[in-house]
Design an enzyme around this catalytic site. Structure first.
Site, PDB file in Angstrom:
ATOM      1  CG  ASP A  87      -2.023   0.889   1.114  1.00  0.00           C
ATOM      2  OD1 ASP A  87      -2.225   1.444   0.179  1.00  0.00           O
ATOM      3  OD2 ASP A  87      -2.808   1.127   2.128  1.00  0.00           O
ATOM      4  CG  ASP A 122      -5.469   5.886  -2.885  1.00  0.00           C
ATOM      5  OD1 ASP A 122      -4.308   5.401  -2.461  1.00  0.00           O
ATOM      6  OD2 ASP A 122      -6.499   5.549  -2.396  1.00  0.00           O
ATOM      7  CB  CYS A 274     -12.951 -20.808  17.696  1.00  0.00           C
ATOM      8  SG  CYS A 274     -11.634 -20.716  16.619  1.00  0.00           S
ATOM      9  CB  CYS A 276      -8.455 -22.205  15.695  1.00  0.00           C
ATOM     10  SG  CYS A 276      -7.878 -21.173  16.830  1.00  0.00           S
ATOM     11  CB  CYS A 279      -9.799 -21.993  20.460  1.00  0.00           C
ATOM     12  SG  CYS A 279      -9.705 -20.099  19.975  1.00  0.00           S
TER      13      CYS A 279
HETATM   14 ZN   LIG Z   1      -9.672 -20.069  17.830  1.00  0.00          ZN
END
Ligand SMILES: [Zn+2]
Length: 541
Positions: A87, A122, A274, A276, A279
């Site tokens: 960016d 921009d 969650c 994942c 977690c």
């Molecule tokens: Zn998680």
């Protein structure tokens, strides 16, 4: 062509974007890499979390590290072998008002460090600005875009042409129409961050749709600064292909836990909702007892897993032709998101034009929000513009939808068809059977096996708006066709009275006969039908 489409649904698509460092599959999220403090090293982002590409800020890089990334090259500097987008510092302009670098300098710098995807400098429009101020950002961005093509020296970098205008949609349109004339490979929609911070997802829909309608469809669209998994589906459905997220790290710093249904404070959670790897091996209490650095890392990693998982679900939904259902599910997690989905109705024809006509599976219709689905809109448009009833029919026989599909093969309709078969041939040829059904309105019998007229499941009882829609579709059909008699079989479900009233009105308006057949049992209906058919068909002979 650097962008190739593989699959599509609504305005969303799975595509291949060719960069000089590798091919990327879209929709894609670029995690933002902070050149100074990076919680999760870029190499890990790719190997452990599956992010094929990252984005960093060329302006910060130049300011802090100057020629070092030029000497090493961007990929060595970050020890990352995937494509890197840069960016230009526009976000810093939005936050700090100005940057100490010129457009020519930042373009040259991005070429020197070897960005794969790069952005011109921009001027972001922002949220609370007048139309005059917004106009200036649009015209200055365009001026810089034109100047850029005179100074660029490398041909192997994909350049991003940002669209500005903010919530001033006429300016977004102007910006898109001007920018599309320039040979950018990618476009980006600027300043959605503040719109999202204000929870104005409905405005965001207007902004994206306006940009999309006025840009070349074959160029990918990046949504700057949109990194929350709860809105990915909405944005993808409107045709956004690329996202970047600093949010995963910023939220982590503030103790915020992202989910695809919204954000929680870690301190408010008793459970981690969650699957994942982070977690499943701990609890909110244990994370809160960690040091600040450890819990920040935990949250950043969890946030990344959630973003990656949501993009995978969206891609699968595109493949399955179920993106609409996915968007409905996600947008029901917050009233402001649902408002945004309701705004889709304003773009239903545009969406219908690009959505596939045939899918491998049927769809689910829950309530009147689904009336803006491409399948429903397409059928309505085709029935209105292209359909004419069979020759010589004079009686429209309207039958209610049945549980079994296709309707004409159901038990209830078979009995009616049996009566028709036993009429004199001359008589039965005059009868045209159609069904009134949600969500399509009116379905001629000869079409009821055409996709998706039998390939959908509808939630009953219907809501008021859906009943009104069906009733209006039936009435519109009667008004634009030339039957002399309309016979409606009303099985006395409550919503059908709405259809009955519409039919009665439409027939009165046309000056044609209307008969409503309703009786206690199905046997009565059949007897009444037979008598009426004989009466009306012989009258016309
Ligand atoms: Zn998680």
């Amino acid at each position: 062509m650097s962008f190739e489409l593989k699959e599509k649904d609504l305005l969303g698509r799975i595509g291949k974007l060719k960069t000089k460092t590798g091919v990327l599959e879209t929709p894609l999220l670029f995690p933002v890499i902070n050149p100074s403090v990076q919680l999760v090293p870029p190499k890990r982002l790719k190997e452990e979390f599956g992010f094929e590409a990252v984005i960093t800020n060329a302006y910060i890089l130049k300011k802090r590290y100057q020629d070092k990334p030029v000497a090493t090259g961007l990929h060595n500097f970050f020890n990352f072998d995937g494509p890197i987008m840069t960016d230009s510092g526009a976000y810093q302009i939005l936050v700090y008002g100005n940057v100490e670098v010129s457009q020519a300098e930042i373009v040259k710098y991005q070429e020197q460090i070897g960005s794969d995807i790069a952005t011109i400098l921009d001027i972001p429009t922002g949220w609370r600005v007048t139309s005059e101020e917004a106009e200036k950002t649009v015209s200055e961005t365009l001026k810089r875009a034109k100047a850029f093509f005179k100074t660029k020296t490398r041909e192997d970098i994909l350049w991003v042409g940002p669209i500005q205008g903010g919530r001033h949609l006429e300016l977004v349109k102007k910006s898109a129409l001007d920018m599309r004339k320039l040979p950018f490979q990618i476009h980006a929609l600027g300043s959605p961050t503040e719109v999202m911070e204000n929870y104005r997802y409905d405005v965001l829909v207007d902004m994206i749709a306006t940009a999309k309608m006025n840009l070349p469809v074959e160029r990918p669209l990046h949504l700057f600064g949109a990194g929350h998994p709860a809105m990915f589906a909405l944005a993808v459905a409107l045709g956004c292909d690329l996202f970047d997220s600093a949010a995963y790290a910023l939220y982590a710093r503030e103790g915020r836990y992202m989910t695809e249904n919204g954000t929680w404070r870690l301190s408010e959670l008793d459970y981690l909702p969650c699957q994942c790897p982070k977690c499943t091996s701990t609890s909110p209490k244990a994370v809160l007892e960690m040091t600040q650095n450890e819990s920040e890392l935990f949250l950043a990693e969890h946030n990344l897993y959630v973003c990656a998982a949501e993009l995978r679900r969206i891609k699968q939904a595109i493949r399955d032709g179920r993106l609409w259902e996915h968007v409905e599910m996600r947008t029901h997690s917050h009233p402001e998101l649902l408002n945004a989905l309701k705004t889709f109705k304003n773009y239903e024809d545009f969406m219908e034009e690009y959505s596939p006509t045939v899918k491998k599976s049927g769809f689910f219709f829950y309530d009147s929000i689904g009336l803006a689905r491409p399948e429903v809109v397409r059928f309505r448009n085709r029935l209105t513009r292209r359909y004419t009833p069979p020759k010589d029919v004079t009686i429209l026989l309207l039958c209610p939808q049945t549980r079994k599909k296709p309707f004409h093969k159901s038990h209830e309709i078979s009995k009616i068809r049996h009566i028709l078969r036993h009429l004199d041939e001359k008589l039965s040829d005059r009868v045209h059977m159609c069904f009134y059904a949600a969500p399509f309105g009116l379905i001629p019998q000869e079409l009821d096996e055409v996709y998706p007229l039998s390939q959908h499941e509808t939630s009953q009882p219907l809501d008021q708006e859906t009943r009104d829609y069906v009733a209006n579709q039936v009435a519109d059909y009667i008004e634009r066709t030339q039957y002399s008699t309309v016979m409606l079989i009303n099985d006395q479900s409550r919503w059908l009275n709405r259809v009955k009233e519409s039919c009665r009105k439409a027939c009165r308006k046309k000056g044609i006969i209307f008969e409503c057949i309703e009786a206690g049992g199905s046997k009565d209906i059949l007897i009444r039908l037979e008598i009426l058919l004989k009466k009306h068909t012989s009258e016309k002979l």
